[in-house]
Write a protein that holds these residues in place. Structure first.
Motif, short mmCIF file in Angstrom:
data_model
loop_
_atom_site.label_atom_id
_atom_site.label_comp_id
_atom_site.label_asym_id
_atom_site.label_seq_id
_atom_site.Cartn_x
_atom_site.Cartn_y
_atom_site.Cartn_z
N GLU A 236 0.94 -1.40 -0.03
CA GLU A 236 0.00 0.18 0.22
C GLU A 236 0.70 0.83 0.16
O GLU A 236 0.12 2.45 -0.70
N TYR A 237 2.08 1.26 0.38
CA TYR A 237 3.27 2.35 0.80
C TYR A 237 4.64 2.54 0.13
O TYR A 237 4.86 2.84 0.68
N ASP A 238 4.79 1.20 0.13
CA ASP A 238 5.36 0.75 -1.23
C ASP A 238 5.65 -0.31 -1.95
O ASP A 238 4.92 -0.32 -2.78
N ARG A 239 7.33 -0.07 -2.73
CA ARG A 239 7.36 -1.16 -3.35
C ARG A 239 6.43 -0.95 -4.51
O ARG A 239 5.60 -1.99 -5.01
N GLN A 240 5.50 0.32 -4.79
CA GLN A 240 5.19 0.13 -6.28
C GLN A 240 5.70 0.26 -7.48
O GLN A 240 4.71 0.19 -7.93
N ASN A 241 6.97 -0.03 -7.69
CA ASN A 241 7.09 0.86 -9.53
C ASN A 241 7.49 -0.47 -9.68
O ASN A 241 7.16 -2.27 -8.75
N LEU A 242 7.38 -1.07 -10.54
CA LEU A 242 8.03 -2.70 -11.28
C LEU A 242 9.09 -3.04 -11.10
O LEU A 242 8.89 -4.08 -10.03
N TYR A 243 10.07 -2.28 -10.79
CA TYR A 243 11.32 -2.38 -9.65
C TYR A 243 11.38 -2.11 -9.01
O TYR A 243 11.63 -0.70 -9.08
N GLN A 244 12.16 -2.19 -7.49
CA GLN A 244 12.60 -1.10 -6.57
C GLN A 244 14.14 -1.37 -6.88
O GLN A 244 15.15 -1.46 -7.22
N ALA A 245 14.62 0.42 -5.94
CA ALA A 245 15.56 0.34 -5.50
C ALA A 245 15.99 1.36 -4.14
O ALA A 245 15.50 2.24 -4.38
N GLY A 246 16.81 0.38 -3.76
CA GLY A 246 16.54 0.67 -2.25
C GLY A 246 17.62 -0.02 -0.99
O GLY A 246 19.18 -0.18 -1.74
N TYR A 247 17.79 0.22 0.45
CA TYR A 247 19.10 0.12 1.02
C TYR A 247 18.29 -0.69 2.16
O TYR A 247 17.92 -1.31 3.35
N ILE A 248 19.83 -1.68 3.02
CA ILE A 248 19.61 -2.36 4.23
C ILE A 248 21.26 -1.12 4.48
O ILE A 248 21.23 -0.87 3.93
N VAL A 249 20.71 -1.62 5.88
CA VAL A 249 21.91 -0.72 6.91
C VAL A 249 21.72 -1.83 8.07
O VAL A 249 21.44 -2.13 8.97
N GLY A 250 23.61 -1.63 8.46
CA GLY A 250 23.85 -3.21 8.96
C GLY A 250 25.36 -2.63 9.44
O GLY A 250 25.81 -1.82 9.22
N ARG A 251 25.77 -4.21 9.48
CA ARG A 251 27.32 -3.46 10.04
C ARG A 251 27.98 -5.37 9.07
O ARG A 251 27.64 -6.53 9.48
N MET A 252 28.82 -5.24 8.48
CA MET A 252 29.69 -6.45 7.43
C MET A 252 30.60 -6.71 8.72
O MET A 252 31.59 -6.37 8.08
N SER A 253 30.35 -8.34 7.98
CA SER A 253 31.43 -9.19 8.80
C SER A 253 31.72 -9.81 7.84
O SER A 253 31.22 -10.75 7.25
N LEU A 254 33.09 -9.30 6.98
CA LEU A 254 33.55 -10.59 6.49
C LEU A 254 33.98 -12.18 6.18
O LEU A 254 34.84 -12.78 5.52
N ASP A 255 34.88 -12.25 7.78
CA ASP A 255 34.73 -13.17 8.22
C ASP A 255 33.70 -14.41 8.23
O ASP A 255 33.95 -15.27 7.75
N SER A 256 32.36 -13.55 9.09
CA SER A 256 30.86 -14.65 8.75
C SER A 256 30.55 -14.17 7.03
O SER A 256 29.23 -15.27 6.75
N MET A 257 30.60 -12.77 6.86
CA MET A 257 30.25 -12.99 5.34
C MET A 257 29.03 -12.30 5.71
O MET A 257 27.56 -13.07 4.92
N ASP A 258 28.49 -11.73 6.62
CA ASP A 258 26.95 -11.24 6.80
C ASP A 258 26.86 -9.64 6.86
O ASP A 258 27.78 -9.25 7.98
N LEU A 259 25.06 -9.28 6.87
CA LEU A 259 25.21 -8.38 6.99
C LEU A 259 24.22 -8.38 8.16
O LEU A 259 23.31 -8.67 7.70
N LEU A 260 25.32 -8.09 9.56
CA LEU A 260 24.81 -8.17 10.97
C LEU A 260 23.64 -7.65 11.49
O LEU A 260 23.58 -5.60 10.87
#
Length: 483
Positions: A236-260
């Protein structure tokens, strides 16, 4: 494979500048002819910003993917764009797809996806290149010859970054399986070449069928993954285009290959026409340029009848506050203001404020809402109109361009909290409109294609008297192209 005559194409571009057609924009980067899309290779070297972008110089369809190149010191004066990279060998014969740029030993270098199809089978290779004095990109070594096991041929758009003295790139991909899913892979530069470290793990399970155009950025001690997922259902309030452009924010560990501990997915722009952004980091600023367009919606952009299609957004500076990205146009664009034409706005206890705009305008509005619960800012083009409205009860913005006759229409809605004051910053070009809400908390980019060549009128209206409306309207000059 098509033949590309760089000298003839470059001459045709130069002859097409400055623009003469009434639908060509004044302060948005576009080309006199052909189709442009993803910005590529953003970098800074020798005090100049280098901007590459996807371009088909042979027509207004998504074929013959080349790279055009321009550069600027101030985002006002640009070098006349030129053909820089085009399909020429067995690796990229079916298109030079998107990629990144970086400065190295005083040179501008790029890394891009080579697209080749043989007997119906696509090969996606990642290749480095170097910008030479004549404006062409010299094609260097193939870094990754094909997609790895478990990944389909949809494997593209490398973005280089540095961590702990090492070089990496992140790349958009599609994991194979009964139900293909979008993902992003990390590659690390090692003595023997580039090693696949695997998928960057997130909590986004089955989040679309493909992730395009990833950027991995660092804001202080936070990592931001910008990407374009395809295949998300509208809400209803987002993702209304055919394709999206966005982001997530976290802390990346190159050891575990995880965006924590990452945030939910948030869109960078809520307009109809925003995709494939790329960011260059220089002197503490994260500067974003996006493609004003949407894949697989070509019929919504009628300028193809006149020989060109699509634009790039104005450059924006990104800042991160409490897990949310704010954006605002780079300060250099203020030099486009023609101060002699500036018109101040100062009204109290009114239900309607009107102002005639220019062929290119910047509008800054601070609306003290008072008793008003619903406020709308309408751009009228004769009998046509584009409406931005805010509902305090719903805490939502609606963008309505059903009042336009040509091009894409429809409605977009997104959440926005404005307690007592609504802040709106509009940039109104000939066809491209960019809006920033609440000092850049949200943004929206979109096209309108008026039937008549008229300067729009801005009408601000409310359902009850607004306590006050203050602001300014500036006429904006055109960006300049220099040989």
């Amino acid at each position: 494979m098509e033949h590309f005559d760089k000298k003839a194409i470059d001459q045709k571009v130069a002859e097409g500048l400055p623009f003469a057609h009434p639908l060509h924009n004044r302060f948005h980067l576009e080309m006199p002819f052909g189709l442009i899309n993803d910005p590529n290779g953003l970098s800074c070297a020798g005090g100049e910003y280098h901007i590459f972008f996807q371009w088909n110089p042979l027509g207004c369809v998504h074929k013959n993917k080349c790279w055009a190149h321009t550069k600027t010191r101030d985002f006002v004066h640009y070098r006349v764009p030129e053909l820089s990279l085009w399909p020429s060998d067995e690796h990229d014969k079916d298109g030079c797809y998107s990629g990144c740029g970086f400065a190295e030993d005083g040179a501008v270098r790029v890394c891009y996806t080579c697209n080749a199809k043989n007997d119906g089978v696509r090969t996606s290779a990642q290749r480095f290149g170097t910008l030479e004095a004549d404006g062409t990109v010299r094609k260097d070594a193939i870094a990754v010859p094909d997609s790895p096991d478990g990944i389909t041929e949809h494997f593209r758009d490398p973005y280089l970054f540095y961590r702990h003295g090492k070089r990496y790139f992140i790349i958009g991909a599609q994991a194979d399986g009964e139900h293909p899913r979008g993902t992003a892979l990390l590659y690390e530069e090692q003595k023997g070449g580039w090693k696949n470290r695997g998928e960057l793990k997130t909590r986004l399970a089955d989040f679309g069928y493909m992730w395009e155009c990833p950027n991995l950025l660092r804001f202080g001690d936070h990592d931001v993954l910008i990407f374009c997922p395809q295949g998300l259902p509208a809400r209803e309030y987002d993702r209304q285009n055919l394709y999206q452009a966005g982001y997530i924010v976290g802390r990346m560990s190159l050891d575990s290959m995880d965006l924590l501990q990452h945030t939910k997915f948030q869109e960078l722009d809520h307009g109809f026409d925003f995709y494939a952004p790329q960011v260059v980091c220089h002197e503490g600023r994260h500067i974003l340029i996006g493609w004003m367009g949407m894949p697989d919606k070509d019929e919504e952009y009628p300028t193809a009848e006149a020989g060109w299609r699509f634009s790039l957004t104005m450059p924006r500076v990104l800042t991160l506050r409490q897990g949310h990205i704010y954006s605002h146009p780079v300060k250099e664009l203020r030099t486009l203001r023609i101060e002699s034409t500036a018109k101040g706005i100062d009204a109290e206890m009114e239900k309607s404020v009107r102002e005639t705009l220019f062929a290119g305008s910047e509008v800054l509005l601070n609306v003290m809402l008072g008793e008003a619960r619903h406020v709308s800012a309408t751009l009228t083009y004769g009998q046509e109109k584009l409406v931005f409205s805010y509902d305090r009860n719903e805490q939502a913005v609606t963008i309505d361009r059903t009042g336009m006759k040509k091009g894409g229409r429809g409605i977009r809605r997104f959440r926005l909290f404005a307690d007592r004051t609504l802040h709106l910053h509009l940039f109104v070009d000939k066809t491209a409109v960019e809006a920033f809400f609440q000092h850049g908390e949200e943004a929206a980019s979109l096209f309108v294609f008026p039937e008549k060549e008229v300067c729009p009128e801005l009408i601000l209206e409310s359902d009850a008297p607004m306590e006050s409306v203050t602001g300014c309207v500036w006429e904006l000059d055109a960006i300049r192209f220099d040989p």
